[in-house]
Design an enzyme around this catalytic site. Structure first.
Site, mmCIF file in Angstrom:
data_model
loop_
_atom_site.group_PDB
_atom_site.id
_atom_site.type_symbol
_atom_site.label_atom_id
_atom_site.label_comp_id
_atom_site.label_asym_id
_atom_site.label_seq_id
_atom_site.Cartn_x
_atom_site.Cartn_y
_atom_site.Cartn_z
ATOM 1 C CE LYS A 10 -2.091 -1.072 3.873
ATOM 2 N NZ LYS A 10 -1.563 -2.397 4.268
ATOM 3 N NE ARG A 69 -4.363 -1.175 9.504
ATOM 4 C CZ ARG A 69 -3.317 -0.648 8.860
ATOM 5 N NH1 ARG A 69 -3.373 0.571 8.397
ATOM 6 N NH2 ARG A 69 -2.230 -1.369 8.664
ATOM 7 N NE ARG A 80 8.012 -1.936 6.122
ATOM 8 C CZ ARG A 80 6.742 -1.631 5.902
ATOM 9 N NH1 ARG A 80 6.421 -0.826 4.911
ATOM 10 N NH2 ARG A 80 5.794 -2.133 6.659
ATOM 11 N NE ARG A 134 6.621 0.099 9.809
ATOM 12 C CZ ARG A 134 5.522 0.037 9.081
ATOM 13 N NH1 ARG A 134 5.485 0.637 7.904
ATOM 14 N NH2 ARG A 134 4.475 -0.633 9.503
ATOM 15 N NE ARG A 188 2.265 -4.779 11.116
ATOM 16 C CZ ARG A 188 3.432 -4.567 10.479
ATOM 17 N NH1 ARG A 188 4.554 -5.051 10.992
ATOM 18 N NH2 ARG A 188 3.470 -3.879 9.369
#
Ligand code: B4P
Length: 190
Positions: free
Chosen positions: A14, A89, A128, A134, A146
């Protein structure tokens, strides 16, 4: 106005595709994830609240993210359109977004949902996590949570847009450019 909701599980692409779409269509990017991370970095009260949820892979409460989006919509007047990335969401967030946009005489044009295999999602996020700060991408248990939260609370939001005939699925497997082409083609056809 072109108002797009980019939808999909964590790691679906996204944020990645939003960057390309805002450039091509000259749209305003609204990413609740980015706004929350900035608040965490600046250690604001909002950031301190959000961190407790993000670190566990849970959703930040609806009232908090809805308030953030309301503020952003007021700031960005006279834009060509918005890309909503990571928002809505939950169904409550989707309903509130419609109310906020309607009060400004605008509406969502289209929701595009990126579809990606579970294994590939985990791989992208862990990757990532190796390259960024993060922390929610550095722990496989948090990543799995998640995805579970997405399946339990977020996936259903697609029904809200299907009912309005504003929903398209996009194959989110392949190279970033291939996926971008699919998104652009869908926008053109719609
Ligand atoms: P987000 O910031 O929205 O993060 P995300 O779901 O992980 O997706 P993101 O867009 O960043 O990743 P992308 O798929 O582009 O949310 C973070 C947290 O904030 C949530 O867990 C929640 O706690 C909170 N939150 C945010 N919004 C909320 C809301 N509305 N309500 C409640 N809570 C909220 O990319 C992932 C990786 O894949 C990247 O490294 C990218 O380079 C790579 N990648 C992308 N496309 C690829 C491809 N085609 N091939 C290979 N790699 C690819």
């Amino acid at each position: 106005m072109l108002n797009i909701v980019l939808f999909g599980p964590p790691g679906a692409g996204k944020g990645t595709q939003s960057e390309k779409l805002i450039e091509k269509y000259n749209l305003q990017h609204l990413s609740t994830g980015d706004i929350l991370r900035k608040a965490i970095q600046n250690q604001t009260p909002l950031g301190l609240e959000a961190k407790q949820f993000i670190d566990k892979g849970e959703l930040v409460p609806d009232e908090t993210v809805i308030g953030l989006i309301a503020k952003e919509l007021d700031i960005h007047k006279n834009v060509k359109g918005f890309i909503f990335d990571g928002f809505p969401r939950t169904t409550v967030q989707a309903q509130k977004l419609d109310e906020m946009l309607n009060s400004k005489g605008i509406s969502i044009t289209l929701m595009m949902a990126l579809e990606v295999d579970h294994k590939e999602l985990v791989k992208r996020l862990l990757n990532r996590g190796l390259l960024s700060a993060r922390t929610d991408d550095q722990n496989e248990t948090v990543i799995e949570n998640r995805i579970k939260v997405y399946n339990e609370y977020t996936q259903i939001v697609a029904e809200y847009y299907k009912a309005q005939n504003k929903f398209k699925t996009i194959d989110g497997m392949g190279s970033i450019d291939e996926i971008f082409e699919r998104l652009c083609k869908t926008i053109k056809e719609f």
